[in-house]
Enzyme design. Structure first.
Site, PDB file in Angstrom:
ATOM      1  N   CYS A 201       0.826  -1.208   0.000  1.00 27.84           N
ATOM      2  CA  CYS A 201       0.000   0.000   0.000  1.00 27.84           C
ATOM      3  C   CYS A 201       0.858   1.255   0.000  1.00 27.84           C
ATOM      4  CB  CYS A 201      -0.935  -0.014   1.208  1.00 27.84           C
ATOM      5  SG  CYS A 201      -0.085  -0.297   2.781  1.00 27.84           S
ATOM      6  N   HIS A 510      -1.451   0.731   7.445  1.00 31.10           N
ATOM      7  CA  HIS A 510      -1.897   0.812   6.049  1.00 31.10           C
ATOM      8  C   HIS A 510      -1.730   2.243   5.555  1.00 31.10           C
ATOM      9  CE1 HIS A 510      -4.158   0.150   2.425  1.00 31.10           C
ATOM     10  NE2 HIS A 510      -5.042   1.054   2.761  1.00 31.10           N
TER      11      HIS A 510
END
Length: 1391
Positions: A201, A510
């Site tokens: 990510c 994330h």
């Protein structure tokens, strides 16, 4: 409505008005009921819709029950609502293969008019429309409304979304208040997402930011790749160029980044490594500069992202200033100053602190070159030049020196949409007379700032080599090109366009990006494959901290999601670029776009083919390859005919040249039940999609490619038939023939079924007995002539046994018949491969090697042999007595007595009660036992085959596997479970001649069959035996319990094909009834091993060649299955009340305090002193330890911890609990035993001397009570430390409770305020506790930094060697590298 006052002054309705209202309500209700009745009478259409647009939904079904008058547009609307799609973005088609036409959503036809059948299931498929996947409806209204986007008052949450098929993402948060505002497809947002490979990510966020930067994207498009100079796979700029083109032109929802990461030199393991996005940005820019050398883009990174600053020191006395110029690519801003509890509230405040100078005074004074002395000075940073693209890193990751762990700072820090950097620029003249010019160091320090505040979290201090790998690159220093002249303060306004957000903690999380498009000014959230529109309110939520409006858990949840990197662009109309349109692309980019479109179209066509391909298991009984059932997967297009599919299967199974094609056919097959469901006669031209019921992800059936010989004819298989495997049983030869397959119908009677079998087997139907095996060992005689197969329990695939003879066995009750016994044996007999020991008993070193040798040399062996002979005579006498007693009991109870048979299945019960055993049969049994007795005596006395159990194998107690790995084998076979068949019938073995371990020929092992009067008896054991898991094979009278428990046993020699039987090792193939007990099994093996069952052990061999000893003698072999392997090893087996024990030596002051010594056997009722006497010769022989019985002790062992000291008079099972796999410590004493009673407490103490930074050896202290005062007195007595100065602390962890000398002084809980040892926080209730003590007046030794570092290294090495925890070792992160030469060079010895 008119009201009148009542007598109680309340308003009520007039009577006429009341009845009028009541009548109208009644009419309305009647009308409603009428509508309901009409709707109930109308036929309903059941629609079952399969969503084929997504791999995750292909197995799901949407069910709608609609009135038959429903129109097609209404059907589409209902399906859209139930599936969560936007109506008009998908198609509906019939699932019938013959009519795959799509339904017309604009037609006003009803369902019945469109071909739907009321009362039946109508199967539909939901498919893509024009190759585009359906749009997902928003949570609010089902479609994306623009009004919803601008509603800033609506609650939104910008955070990690769940990603399809990826790892490392947040879980689905179902609360509507935390949902994205308007999740849109690419067709609405105009942007494409990036697929998360696993934990990439951070990469996706940076790539989307660079793609949304017009200047970077346009410059990348202007670069032209020369395929002749470089491999496109390893070219980073080329793969970025391709990725950006796909992001701009692709119709997909998201695209892969694997080609880009492959150009980095990464393999699949890198996808599982999460890195810092700022670190990736720096390393990627370095790699691009290396790749772009000698091109127009060589200085692109510097022109866009590089700025300049001055690092200066100014003397406060004379004004002299020393400085140097540094360059930077990003500005790291501190969130919270070191040691402060309050964070900076905004980016402007953090920037102000960044340039705020610090005063160097006191011990930190600066040596001024002009003053020639140390003076107070001011040190700081000044910005000289800001880049066109300004990158700010918010340093949210820090190190907590209290917990010694990395942490994330989630404090709130606001940032403006427009940032004025004018106040932070240095407007002073760099060449003022008061300053000294320094060389520009930008060429050497580009991309980093040389100040404490600008240190990077991933600096070289961690010992990690980070950055790009320049194995093949030039080391020439970069030369700076002229920069744009310094900008004045009026043009230093920057606008925010990218916010890279981190959600999570310092341990992991994330990343996603919030980016503003310069084409329309709209903010978008790029969260891996999800792209959605967001507002300014969503950007403000990334400031960090708690908004206070999310409920009880809001602070913890919201504060972990905050901005980490900010990118601003200078507002300069003359330089601000726009995105290149497709029409403005350079020619080489247009060619690349065309190639990518063709590739995407080809991929789309391939997906369409895959979507219409039936994939089903294919089986074939190959006629050549040992008649083995082969398995493969048949992939055939749904429009291919059965004939074409048969040809494909024919080639797939490699039958060309073996069987003609016209001798093969495909039939429907159920592999699990081995059932042929149906054949497809006359359907050779039918499409496979129609035959298989459409394209499915999995099928509930398989296909079988059936073959035949040219002269044979295929038998048709009709639906509704059942398959029956018929085994013919021959009672004369005691054999069960291989199966013959026939097909029957469930409505057939037993009489008709017998006629069918008679035709297939040529047996007589009149005398035929048919036995159905419904499940394992469940036999049922089919004797009712008119009963149907369905009533008898037949299913798809069945197994029956048939016997047709005129023997009197027909007249016996089925459960007492020979047929039942033969089938019972057939169903319970297993085949085992038994490896016999290599070393025969005659070669043991403890007995005489030659017969007739020197009497003096063999005197000891003769005693052993005499003992062995006496033992054999005693056992055999008892055996004969038992046999005689059973015969006497059998003659008095003739109804239950059974005769013996000479076949493999011996001692089968007689069909007639009159057939009692005569003297000849008894004599035969006695003769066999006498022969066995003679052989055993001859071996013991003449050949030296084995000796007395107590003196036989002192060196064989530990098996080979135990010597190699003391813990690898368990003395309990945990897989052997108790069986309910322990009281089943008996049979003996029929075997041919086989060379035994003692040199004799094999013979049939025969014993009496247990009478039915004894059936159902179950052996009971005392609690100690059950707990230990070790059962004895002897009853209370010393007789063998297993003698009367023999079931079918037959052994024959076996030659190992793999040659594993080296060194003369013999193998036996044993057919045995798995209901036999382990004890009986061992007794049957005695003639082959050459010793009694008490002198060898049975080990079960598993798939990985691990061996586990089986010791539960009263349990059956029910857990064994066909072709299991067993190894026999010599060594005394356990008797009742005995336990195998591992003995370890306790060495309290050694680096490895636990050392394995021997395996031994302790018995119930034995005293500790007796066990020590048993151990002494073993220790002397095997471990060379010659110990006096008073000079060592035994004590409890709990993993590595020493426990209770066992006193000599303690009795096992009475004073000391003992169990199987028991472990004890043996501790050698320096003097006489101090422990005399159980009331005493033995404590291991160790002195800590801070002045020497040293721990002294352990010393044992024996206490008479649990008093703390007594402990301190004893410690004062042995150490000389005054009682008032003595402090103690309990050790932590497992023995020896090692701790670093750098931590012990402050980490332990010294001098606890308790009066007894058995309370919190000490809890010293048993022997073996570790106690540290010290002199409180003794101060730690003063050390220099070098001495402390040296001591730290020594302590780390010592603790690592002992396997104990080092105080703190941070997780070693894998360095982020981009390889310019295609990949890392692996060490040849690494593998």
């Amino acid at each position: 409505m008119e009201m009148v006052p009542s007598e109680e002054n309340q308003l009520v309705l007039k009577e006429g008005m009341f009845w009028s209202c009541r009548q109208s309500i009644f009419v309305e209700m009647k009308k409603r009921f009428s509508q309901i009745e009409n709707a109930a009478e109308e036929p309903r259409v059941l629609c079952i819709v399969q969503d084929t647009t997504n791999a995750k939904t292909v197995n799901e079904r949407l069910t709608l029950n609609l009135p038959a008058s429903t129109t097609l547009p209404k059907l589409f609307e209902d399906v859209a609502h139930k599936a969560g799609y936007v109506n008009g973005t998908f198609d509906l088609a019939w699932r019938k293969t013959g009519d795959m036409g799509s339904l017309d959503p604009s037609s006003e036809m009803s369902l019945t008019e469109s071909g739907f059948e009321p009362g039946k299931r109508n199967f539909l498929q939901l498919t893509d429309k024009d190759g585009e996947q359906p749009l997902i409806a928003s949570d609010e209204s089902g479609t994306a409304s623009s009004s919803g986007l601008d509603d800033s008052s609506q609650e939104r949450f910008i955070g990690p979304l769940p990603r399809d098929g990826t790892v490392g993402c947040s879980s689905d948060y179902s609360s509507p208040s935390y949902s994205y505002s308007s999740i849109l497809n690419k067709s609405d947002t105009g942007y494409v997402g990036l697929v998360n490979q696993a934990m990439t990510c951070y990469l996706n966020s940076l790539l989307q930011t660079l793609f949304m930067t017009p200047e970077f994207r346009n410059a990348l498009y202007n670069w032209e790749f020369e395929e002749s100079e470089e491999d496109p796979v390893t070219s980073i700029p080329y793969q970025l160029q391709r990725l950006f083109l796909l992001l701009q032109t692709s119709k997909k929802r998201a695209i892969e980044t694997t080609d880009v990461t492959r150009s980095f030199g990464w393999d699949s393991s890198e996808a599982w490594q999460q890195h810092d996005v700022q670190e990736l940005c720096r390393v990627m820019f370095d790699a691009l500069e290396q790749k772009w050398k000698q091109t127009e883009q060589a200085d692109l990174i510097n022109q866009l992202y590089q700025g300049k600053l001055k690092d200066y020191v100014r003397c406060l006395e004379c004004g002299y200033e020393s400085w140097r110029i540094d360059t930077y690519l990003d500005i790291p801003l501190v969130i919270r100053p070191f040691g402060a509890s309050q964070a900076y509230g905004s980016v402007e405040e953090a920037l102000q602190a960044f340039v705020q100078p610090e005063t160097l005074d006191g011990a930190n004074q600066y040596f001024c070159e002009r003053c020639k002395k140390k003076c107070d000075a001011r040190k700081g940073l000044r910005f000289l030049h800001f880049p066109y693209l300004l990158t700010l890193q918010l340093k949210r990751f820090d190190f907590d020196y209290t917990t010694m762990h990395r942490i994330k700072l989630n404090d709130r820090m606001s940032f403006p949409e427009e940032l004025d950097m004018g106040p932070f620029i240095d407007v002073e003249d760099e060449k003022s007379p008061q300053t000294e010019s320094c060389t520009d160091s930008g060429a050497e320090n580009e991309g980093s700032c040389h100040s404490d505040q600008m240190s990077n979290d991933f600096s070289a201090d961690d010992g990690v080599d980070e950055g790009i790998c320049l194995d093949s690159a030039s080391s020439t220093e970069r030369v700076l090109k002229p920069k744009v002249p310094s900008l004045n303060t009026s043009s230093l306004t920057f606008e925010l366009f990218s916010v890279m957000v981190h959600s999570g903690s310092a341990a992991g999380g994330h990343y996603y990006a919030c980016i503003k498009s310069f084409s329309d000014g709209q903010w978008y959230s790029f969260n891996d494959q999800h792209v959605s529109k967001i507002t300014q309110e969503d950007i403000r939520k990334t400031y960090g901290g708690s908004s206070g409006s999310r409920g009880y858990y809001s602070s913890a949840f919201a504060s972990s999601t905050n901005a980490y990197m900010l990118i601003y662009r200078l507002k300069d109309p003359s330089r601000n670029a726009k995105y290149l349109d497709c029409d403005d692309f350079p020619e080489h980019i247009k060619h690349l776009v065309q190639r990518e479109k063709e590739s995407e179209e080809q991929e789309k066509r391939q997906r369409e083919i895959e979507r219409n391909t039936c994939k089903i298991k294919l089986f074939c009984m190959h006629p050549v390859k040992m008649m083995a059932m082969m398995e493969n997967k048949l992939e055939v297009h749904k429009d291919k005919t059965l004939r074409e599919a048969t040809e494909m299967a024919y080639k797939l199974m490699e039958l060309d040249g073996v069987v003609p094609l016209d001798c093969c056919r495909l039939v429907k097959y159920d592999e699990f039940h081995e059932y042929l469901e149906r054949s497809y006669e006359g359907e050779e031209d039918t499409p496979m999609g129609l035959l298989l019921g459409g394209v499915k992800s999995s099928y509930m059936f398989d296909l079988l490619l059936e073959t035949r010989r040219p002269e044979q004819v295929f038998q048709p298989y009709k639906p509704g038939e059942v398959m029956v495997k018929v085994h013919v049983v021959d009672l004369k030869t005691d054999t069960v023939a291989p199966p013959v397959s026939i097909r029957a119908y469930l409505n057939q009677s037993i009489t008709e079924f017998k006629q069918l079998i008679a035709q297939a087997t040529e047996l007589s139907a009149e005398t035929m007995r048919v036995v159905l095996e419904r499940c394992y060992n469940d036999l049922r005689l089919l004797y009712v002539p008119n009963k149907t197969l369905k009533a008898e329990g037949f299913f798809r695939s069945n197994k029956v046994f048939v016997e047709s003879s005129e023997s009197p066995d027909h007249q016996v009750t089925f459960t007492d018949s020979l047929l039942w016994k033969l089938l019972d044996r057939h169903g319970n007999t297993i085949r085992l491969f038994v490896s016999l020991p290599v070393q025969s008993p005659g070669t043991n070193r403890t007995i005489c090697q030659k017969v007739g040798g020197d009497p003096e040399e063999c005197s000891e062996g003769s005693k052993v042999n005499r003992n062995s002979v006496e033992t054999i005579l005693e056992e055999s006498t008892e055996k004969l007595k038992n046999l005689s007693l059973q015969q006497q009991q059998g003659s008095s109870t003739s109804d239950s007595q059974k005769s013996s048979d000479t076949s493999d299945f011996e001692h089968i019960e007689s069909p007639s009660p009159s057939q009692e055993p005569d003297s000849s049969s008894v004599s035969a049994v006695v003769a066999v036992d006498n022969r066995e007795l003679e052989n055993r005596i001859r071996v013991a006395s003449g050949g030296g085959a084995y000796s007395d159990p107590e003196t036989q194998f002192p060196g064989e107690e530990r098996s080979d596997s135990e010597v190699n790995n003391d813990r690898s084998t368990s003395s309990v076979d945990s897989d052997i479970l108790s069986s309910s068949h322990s009281s089943d019938t008996l049979c003996n073995a029929d075997s041919g001649p086989i060379q035994l371990a003692n040199g004799l020929d094999s013979h049939s092992i025969t014993s009496s069959r247990r009478s039915k009067a004894n059936e159902g008896k179950k052996e009971t054991w005392d609690t100690a035996e059950e707990d230990s898991g070790t059962d004895s094979e002897y009853d209370e009278n010393g007789k063998s319990k297993a003698e009367s428990y023999y079931l079918y046993f037959r052994a024959e020699p076996y030659a190992q094909e793999d040659g594993s039987g080296e060194g003369g090792q013999k193998c036996v193939l044993v057919h045995v009834d798995k209901r036999i007990t382990l004890s009986a099994f061992k007794q049957n093996l005695e003639p082959f091993v050459g010793v009694t069952s008490t002198q060898f052990k049975v080990f079960r061999v598993y798939a990985n060649n691990q061996e586990f000893e089986s010791v539960r003698l009263n349990e059956t072999l029910s857990s064994f299955s066909d072709d299991n392997k067993i190894t026999i090893r010599l060594g005394r087996a356990l008797k009742k009340g005995e336990y195998r024990v591992k003995v370890y030596q306790l060495l309290v002051n050694d680096a490895e305090p636990c050392k394995f010594l021997v395996d031994t056997v302790f018995a119930k009722g034995m005293t500790v002193k007796q066990s020590k006497e048993e151990l002494m010769p073993q220790l002397k022989d095997q471990c060379k330890l010659d110990l006096n019985i008073d000079k060592f002790r035994l004590r409890k062992k709990t993993w590595k911890n020493p426990g209770t000291v066992f006193l000599d008079y303690h009795v096992y099972e009475e004073d000391i609990n003992i169990s199987s796999n028991w472990e004890v410590f043996l501790e050698v004493l320096d003097g006489p035993e101090k422990m005399k009673s159980m009331s005493q407490l033995a404590v291991l103490t160790r002195r800590w001397t801070p002045a020497q930074m040293k721990l002294e050896p352990f010393r044992e202290v024996v206490l008479e009570s649990s008093s703390v005062e007594e402990l301190k007195e004893k410690l004062s007595e042995i150490s000389g430390v005054p009682l008032e100065n003595l402090e103690f602390a309990k050790g932590r962890g497992t023995f020896p409770c090692d701790i670093s000398v750098l931590e012990i002084h402050q980490d332990l809980d010294w001098n606890p305020k308790v009066s007894t040892l058995n309370v919190w926080p000490l809890y010293i209730c048993d022997d073996g506790a570790v106690v540290f003590y010290r002199d409180s007046t003794e101060e730690p030794m003063e050390q220099s930094e070098d001495e402390r570092n040296e001591l730290m290294k020594r302590e780390s090495s010592r603790l690592l060697k002992t396997g104990h925890r080092v105080s703190y070792s941070p997780r070693k992160e894998k360095a982020l590298k981009i390889y310019l030469d295609g990949g890392p060079v692996k060490d040849p010895g690494q593998d």
